[in-house]
Structure formats: structure tokens, C-alpha cells
Design an enzyme around this catalytic site. Structure first.
Site, short mmCIF file in Angstrom:
data_model
loop_
_atom_site.label_atom_id
_atom_site.label_comp_id
_atom_site.label_asym_id
_atom_site.label_seq_id
_atom_site.Cartn_x
_atom_site.Cartn_y
_atom_site.Cartn_z
N LYS A 19 28.76 -17.77 20.56
CA LYS A 19 27.51 -17.20 19.87
C LYS A 19 26.87 -16.42 20.77
O LYS A 19 26.40 -15.27 20.65
CB LYS A 19 26.62 -18.23 19.46
CG LYS A 19 25.31 -17.94 18.71
CD LYS A 19 24.31 -19.01 18.04
CE LYS A 19 23.24 -18.41 17.95
NZ LYS A 19 23.17 -17.75 16.60
N ASN A 122 30.84 -25.52 3.69
CA ASN A 122 29.66 -24.56 4.02
C ASN A 122 30.29 -23.35 4.84
O ASN A 122 29.31 -23.11 5.44
CB ASN A 122 28.69 -25.57 4.57
CG ASN A 122 27.37 -24.45 4.76
OD1 ASN A 122 27.12 -23.63 4.18
ND2 ASN A 122 26.66 -24.73 5.73
N ILE A 439 12.68 -14.57 -0.18
CA ILE A 439 13.39 -15.86 -0.44
C ILE A 439 12.73 -16.99 0.35
O ILE A 439 12.78 -18.02 -0.10
CB ILE A 439 14.75 -15.74 -0.23
CG1 ILE A 439 15.56 -14.56 -0.87
CG2 ILE A 439 15.83 -17.09 -0.51
CD1 ILE A 439 15.29 -14.60 -2.59
N GLY A 440 12.10 -16.52 1.38
CA GLY A 440 11.18 -17.44 2.04
C GLY A 440 10.78 -17.60 3.37
O GLY A 440 9.83 -17.47 3.94
N HIS A 649 17.14 -20.85 -5.62
CA HIS A 649 17.74 -19.71 -5.21
C HIS A 649 19.22 -19.98 -5.13
O HIS A 649 19.51 -21.22 -4.65
CB HIS A 649 17.00 -19.20 -3.73
CG HIS A 649 18.06 -18.15 -3.10
ND1 HIS A 649 18.19 -16.83 -3.53
CD2 HIS A 649 18.92 -18.27 -1.79
CE1 HIS A 649 18.94 -16.51 -2.60
NE2 HIS A 649 19.48 -17.27 -1.90
N HIS A 702 22.09 -10.41 5.64
CA HIS A 702 22.97 -10.76 6.71
C HIS A 702 23.57 -9.76 7.51
O HIS A 702 24.02 -10.10 8.67
CB HIS A 702 24.31 -11.71 6.20
CG HIS A 702 23.96 -12.94 5.47
ND1 HIS A 702 23.75 -12.71 4.02
CD2 HIS A 702 23.88 -13.91 5.68
CE1 HIS A 702 23.48 -13.96 3.64
NE2 HIS A 702 23.65 -14.92 4.59
#
Length: 765
Positions: A19, A122, A439-440, A649, A702
């Protein structure tokens, strides 16, 4: 002798090294050479860990910088023109396909490929679009390169590749393709590339290859016998010995043609579907196909009951002989954290329950050794640990169990139908046509993460931390006022993760320090672990939402993660059903929803992005799941009055096959990921006559790319042609946590301008 195998291993690196280097490369702070050197080091680390655990068959070729399915498309030369035309180097073209790219100075502006969930996990895959004119060529042989890289280290591996039928079943269909086009029709064009790849492996001395065909666990694969026969009769003569893997479920009736294929071995997922063993053994007994038993779970984090696993394997050995049986993980271990050994804050009792990727390698090796008559000390300790866990599981919170038992039908329904609720909500919220919201979450900046880290380490007080979060919420409110949004959110600065945050405030969960799991690309999550009955000791979000509402006259939307998503994005218990766990979570969230409404929060979003993801892979298993999953959402949200607007959502969801269940949720507003799917989901909503309000995402969050105002106008115009314009909400695809403030402001400013245009330019009912 029985051998042990691992199907795949986490590729994030110890300390999330991948990452860090990938994001450093994207930021221009690391070179391509530094990125590749880190990747090479991580591959070495992975292979040596598996070998040192005593595993016989070690995977290679499944490592990736972003996504394994994307790798296959890129390696097969499937690079759509919109990426090839950007004149980027190979590595940047690859990343552009995965995450998009925008560089206005160089005239580069391209959106990312569509993403989708990988079976019922996921993990997200990147679905490169294919069309009838798609051509394939072997751009590079990643499997051969990694095999030789491992061999140079003295490690012989089994190369891993997606099977051609699974590959074509997972990729996207180009928007320019005819409506009746199916990527599987490209099979004859694709086969020569597979033959070339596999023949190169065989020529290099590779003895065995692992071909992943998890599509076999879906119902539709049962009709593909002729396709499988064609593929494997073509590949077997030029390939090393082929082991087909079938992770994530049962092969079902497909065994009728699998038993006739010219393959070396068939892998079964016996963690998810142990009952399939007898049928498969009976089918393979008269053939020369070997069997690989997926007995060590690649999906959960609990220790394998080695005695039970051994007994299952002994059944196979007695039917086929030890020469024809291997034991393995049920799937790749990419779904699990790397190692229990780095966890320092869990108790010794808790640690004794757990097995991550490294420990699962040790388990599968110990299982093979025991079947070969050399039972190790690990077996004795495992027996003690399993017994201790079972004893812990017997303890329960009787109040929680009693409350679940007392759930009534009345608790699953709102007081009035949607039409009545909508009128009450209009009066209270006073939103314009095409109302804008998000969306939040807003960007999680370095300052937010530092404040959280300091509080966790005890370097600042709770009061100091809360003041810092209040300042961030004030910034979020001021930002939304400046940009001109209509329905505000508090921005969620206090939340480390949309599931972990809630798990930390609920009874029944434990948490790792370094238990990271890849979700997609460089996005990793640290799933909580459900260990006992779940309940809410006190309000979890009311303090922050109420504070945010006090700062503005605009309506504030409370933000919660739904029960099914919390469960699916955690590691659940294995001793009680998911239904029981989901309803326990739903009752805890029901209390939170009621408290938010009582605090003056009249729009409350309960996100369920994982409700489609958790759908069982076989249709025969759907009804039970959909009943309790929908009931859990309704249980969470039905305790409030008509004037409270309930949102939910969903992302990466193919709703067509479960749409009646989406309708049965009875949310006042749903928002969905739609931009990368070319708005194709909207036709499903139209065909079913969906009448509640809906917010199809108008741009992809994204990607760092900023959508233009005209681009969003075009999307709104397209939406209004499919759905009643009066029902449309304007929002991004998902939360903005991973984005930066500059791109967020530019994107939302364009979104607001487009919505204002729509109010005057698009006809509303």
C-alpha cells in the site's frame, strides 16, 4: 503420500508495504523501479513464509499490484482504446484501467473500469470491458516470470491462473457491444492464448498448474459441460498437470462433466460445503482424477478443528488412497490477515482462538503430516484450543437472546406506507427538486488520522480529541454550506472505518492491531471479529450528529452501517447462525435510529452495501438469506415516525435477480453505485416500477478524477429519461473518505451546478 497446498496468499506485505509503495508511486514520490523492487521483496517474503510452514505446494502468479482479474486482462492484451490512446507507459496504463487517471496539463482524462464484488467476498475485482471484436494476445506471461523468480530462490511453485471460463464470466461487457453479446462467446478466440501461456510453462519445466474456476460453484455452470470439455481437452495436451479449483461453494451437478475432463486433480471447498464430499468421491472413484480437499478455511479467522478435518480427509483416503488425495486451503488466503504473531493487544485466550494466513499454512501442513502418520504437537494444542473456544461459546447474554426471541412482525414495518411518509418528510425536510447530498464520509486527512492515533496512544485526552473532531465537523458543515449542498452530513471524521467504528462501541466484538485485509487496489480494511452476543451499551453516533445539526439550519443526515453489512464485513462467529448475529445487530441499531430521531435528526442513512454480496451463490439457498437480511434492515429502521426519512446505500450490486427484496426493504431513499456501470442498473428499477426515491451515483469516487459539470448534466438527463425525475436524488457513487479536499470541492461544485441546471431544465412530475 498426502501433500499440503495453499491456493493463494495475502499480497499486501508485512506492515502494508505494498500500500505504501503503490500510493507513493501514484503521488510521484517513488519510481517504478522502487515499486517493482518492493513487490519482488514481498513475493519472496510470501513464498518463504509458506515454505517455512511446511507446505508442499506453494502458489505463484497470483500476486498483483492492483487486482488479479485486471492483471489477466492486461496480460492478455485486452487494453480498451480509451486507455491505449492516452499514450501512457505500460504501468500507468495498467493503473489507469484500475483507478482512472486525470492530468489536464498532459491532456489525460480517463475513467476507471467497472468494479464488482468477487463472488460473496468483500474483495473487489476490476472488470475490463470486452466486445465481439476484442482480440487477445499474450502481452506478458506473469505466471512464468513468477515461477522462475521463485525457482531462483530455491522454491518450486505451482503457478496460478484464472480459468478461461471463469475469466470470461467475470469481465464486463462493453457498452458498445450488442445487447445479446456475452463475453463467454469469445472462448474460441481466447483459448490459443491460454495454450501459449501454458505451453511456455510446460516448456520451462513446470510440473503442475492451478487453474481457478470458482464459477463452477454457480448454478449457471451446470449447463456448461460442453464448454469445459472443449477448453480442457484443448489445454491438457500442452499444459503441465492441471488442478482445477472450485472455491466458495459446491460444484453440484457440474461433477457429472468434471469427472470426464483430462485433468490431474479437482479441488473442493469443504469449509463452505463439506457435504459435497461423498457425491464427488463417488464420481471420481472410477476415474484417475485426484482430489484436493479444501479443509482449512480461506475465509474465516478461526482455528481449524484439525481432528474433524482429519476425519473428513480420512474418508477420502479410504475411498481413493493417499496417493490420490491432497489437503489444502478452501480458497486463496487473501481474505485473511497475514499473521496472528504480530498481535500484541489481544489476550492469550483470544489469540488461542485465531488462525490467520501464516497459521493456516501451518495447519494445512500439520494436517497432511497427520494423514501421513506423523501427527505433530500442533494437533494436541489445537484440540485444547478448540475445546476452550467451545466452552467460551456456551456462555451467552440471555437478555440479548431473549430480545431476539421476542421480535414481532409489527417491529418489522414502518407505521405508514411510503406515500404517506413522503408527504410528512417533504414538510419537515423542505428539500428542492433534485436534492443534493453525499453518501456520508468526507476526506480523512492526515490531521484527522494523527489526532485519532494520539488519542489511541494516550497522548491527548478524550476532551482534546473530541474538540478536534468537533472542529473537523464544523469544517465539514462550512464546506457543505459553501458548496451549496441541500442535505448535509457530519463527515464522519471520528470514524476509522464504517464497520470497525461500530464494532468498537458494541459488546461482542474484538479487534486486531494489524489484521489488514485487501478490499481492492491499495484499499485495506481491518475487519472486527464477532466473538459473542452483540448489544449496544450506549448511543454510538448521536453525540456527533446532534452537534453537527446544531451548526446549521440545513437538515442533517445521520449515518449508520446496517446489520448485514457489519456482519458481512466482520469475521462472524461460527457457532451460531448469521441470522441470529444479524438480528442482534439490528436490535442494537434500532435503538440508535430511535435515539437519532429523538435528537432531531430526521434523515437517517443505514448503509447496506453488502446485502447483495452476502447472497448465497446457489439459488436454492437464496430465500432463507433474503428473508432474514431484509428483516434485519427493517428491524433496524422501523422504530421511527413517518417524518423520519430512512436512506440506504448500496454499491457494486447487481439488483436484477433480487429486486423484489430491494423493494421489500421499504427505504424512503436508496443511493446506488451507478456511474461506472453506465447507469444500466436504472433499467431494472424502471422495469419493476420502483416508486420510492433513488440517488444513482453521478460520478466515481474510487478515482481521483474530477467529473466535469456537463458530464454530470448528461448523466442526470439520462437518469430522468429512465426514472421519474421527481424521485431523483443527486449524489456521488459512494463516500469520499479516500479522496482529497481539492478534488472533492471541484467534484461537488460541479455536482451542485448540474443539479441546479436540472431543476430548471428537466421536466419533473
Amino acid at each position: 503420500m498426502v501433500k499440503s497446498a495453499v491456493l493463494g496468499y495475502p499480497r499486501i506485505g508485512v506492515g502494508r508495504s505494498m500500500k505504501k509503495i503503490i500510493e507513493s508511486y501514484w503521488a510521484g514520490n517513488a519510481s517504478a523501479e522502487q515499486l517493482q523492487e518492493t513487490a519482488k521483496s514481498v513475493r519472496k517474503e510470501r513464498w518463504e513464509t509458506i515454505k517455512n510452514a511446511g507446505v508442499d505446494i506453494i502458489p505463484s502468479g497470483e500476486f498483483t499490484l492492483y487486482d488479479q482479474l485486471l492483471d489477466h486482462s492486461y496480460n492478455f492484451g485486452v487494453i480498451p482504446e480509451r486507455y491505449a490512446s492516452q499514450q501512457l507507459n505500460g504501468l500507468d496504463t495498467y493503473f489507469a484501467m484500475g483507478r482512472g487517471r486525470q492530468d489536464k496539463a498532459k491532456g489525460v482524462d480517463v475513467v476507471a473500469c467497472e468494479m464488482g464484488k468477487y463472488f460473496d467476498s468483500n474483495y473487489h475485482v476490476v472488470k475490463v470491458p470486452h466486445a465481439p471484436n476484442t482480440e487477445f494476445k499474450l502481452n506478458q506471461n506473469q505466471q512464468l516470470a513468477e515461477y522462475e523468480e521463485a525457482k531462483a530462490l530455491g522454491i518450486i511453485t505451482r503457478p496460478v491462473i484464472f480459468g478461461p471460463i471463469t475469466y470470461l464470466s467475470l469481465v464486463a461487457k462493453s457498452r458498445e457491444a450488442p445487447a445479446d453479446f456475452e463475453p463467454l462467446s469469445l472462448l474460441d478466440k481466447l483459448l490459443p492464448v491460454y495454450k501459449e501461456l501454458l505451453s511456455q510453462l510446460k516448456g520451462a519445466g513446470v510440473e503442475h498448474v492451478q487453474i481457478d474456476e470458482p464459477i463452477l460453484v454457480l448454478d449457471k455452470a451446470e449447463a456448461w459441460g460442453s464448454e469445459y470439455k472443449k477448453v480442457y481437452e484443448a489445454l491438457a495436451p500442452v499444459a503441465p498437470k492441471i488442478t482445477i479449483t472450485s472455491s466458495y461453494g459446491r460444484v453440484g451437478k457440474s461433477i457429472e462433466y468434471l469427472k470426464s475432463l483430462p485433468i490431474y486433480a479437482l479441488h473442493l471447498d469443504l469449509d463452505r460445503e463439506p457435504k459435497q464430499l461423498d457425491e464427488v468421491l463417488a464420481a471420481l472413484k472410477s476415474t484417475d482424477i485426484n482430489i484436493e480437499l479444501g479443509l482449512v478455511s480461506g475465509r474465516n479467522i478461526w482455528k481449524t478443528d484439525l481432528k474433524a478435518a482429519k476425519a473428513l480427509a480420512e474418508k477420502a483416503v479410504s475411498e481413493l488412497s493417499s496417493e490420490r488425495v491432497n489437503v489444502s486451503t478452501s480458497s486463496s488466503l487473501l481474505h485473511t490477515p497475514i499473521s496472528v504473531k504480530v498481535e500484541k493487544k489481544l489476550t492469550s485466550e483470544q489469540l488461542s482462538w485465531l488462525s490467520f494466513a501464516e497459521e493456516k499454512c501451518e495447519e494445512v501442513a500439520a494436517l497432511a503430516q497427520a494423514l501421513n502418520g506423523k501427527e505433530s504437537s500442533l494437533f494436541e494444542q489445537n484440540t485444547k484450543d478448540i475445546a476452550a473456544r467451545r466452552e467460551f461459546e456456551r456462555s451467552s447474554d440471555s437478555a440479548v437472546r431473549d430480545r431476539v426471541a421476542s421480535i414481532s412482525e409489527e417491529m418489522l414495518s414502518r407505521k405508514s406506507p411510503f406515500a404517506t411518509r413522503r408527504e410528512a418528510q417533504k414538510k419537515h425536510l423542505n428539500l428542492p427538486k433534485f436534492p443534493t447530498t453525499t453518501i456520508g464520509s468526507f476526506p480523512q486527512t492526515k490531521e484527522i488520522r494523527q489526532a485519532r492515533a494520539k488519542f489511541t496512544k494516550g497522548e491527548i485526552t478524550k476532551e482534546e480529541y473530541e474538540k478536534a473532531m468537533e472542529a473537523e465537523i464544523q469544517n465539514a458543515v462550512d464546506f457543505q454550506t459553501k458548496v451549496g449542498l441541500d442535505l448535509f452530513v457530519h463527515g464522519e471524521p471520528e470514524r476509522n472505518d464504517m464497520v470497525q467504528y461500530f464494532g468498537e462501541q458494541l459488546n461482542g466484538f474484538i479487534f486486531t492491531q494489524l489484521g489488514w485485509v485487501q478490499s481492492y487496489g491499495s484499499r485495506y480494511v481491518r475487519p472486527p471479529i464477532v466473538v459473542s452476543d452483540v448489544s449496544r451499551p450506549s448511543p454510538m453516533t448521536v453525540r456527533w450528529s446532534a452537534y453537527a445539526q446544531s451548526l446549521t439550519d440545513k437538515p442533517m443526515k445521520g449515518m449508520l452501517t446496517g446489520p448485514v453489512t457489519i456482519l458481512n464485513w466482520s469475521f462472524p462467529r461460527a457457532d451460531v447462525s448469521k441470522e441470529v448475529q444479524s438480528k442482534q445487530l439490528a436490535l442494537a441499531l434500532r435503538d440508535e435510529v430511535v435515539d437519532l430521531a429523538n435528537a432531531g435528526i430526521k434523515a437517517i442513512q443505514v448503509d447496506e452495501p453488502a446485502i447483495r454480496e452476502g447472497l448465497p451463490l446457489r439459488k436454492a439457498d437464496w430465500d432463507n438469506y433474503l428473508t432474514w437480511a431484509v428483516d434485519s434492515f427493517r428491524l433496524s429502521t422501523s422504530g421511527v415516525g413517518d417524518d423520519t426519512q430512512v436512506h440506504s446505500h448500496f454499491c457494486y450490486s447487481d439488483f436484477g435477480d433480487i429486486f423484489p427484496s430491494i423493494q421489500r426493504l421499504d427505504a424512503d431513499v436508496i443511493s446506488i453505485e451507478a456511474s461506472k456501470a453506465d447507469l444500466k442498473l436504472l433499467d431494472v428499477f424502471k422495469s419493476y416500477g420502483y416508486s420510492n426515491e433513488i440517488g444513482p451515483g453521478v460520478y466515481d469516487i474510487h478515482s481521483p478524477r474530477v467529473p466535469g459539470e456537463q458530464e454530470i448534466k448528461d448523466r442526470l438527463e439520462a437518469m430522468a429519461k429512465v426514472l421519474p425525475a421527481d424521485n431523483l436524488i443527486v449524489n456521488p457513487d459512494c463516500g469520499l473518505k479516500t479522496r482529497g479536499w481539492k478534488e472533492t470541492e471541484e467534484s461537488l461544485s460541479n455536482l451542485v451546478a448540474a443539479a441546479r441546471w436540472a431543476r430548471s431544465s428537466l421536466v419533473t412530475a
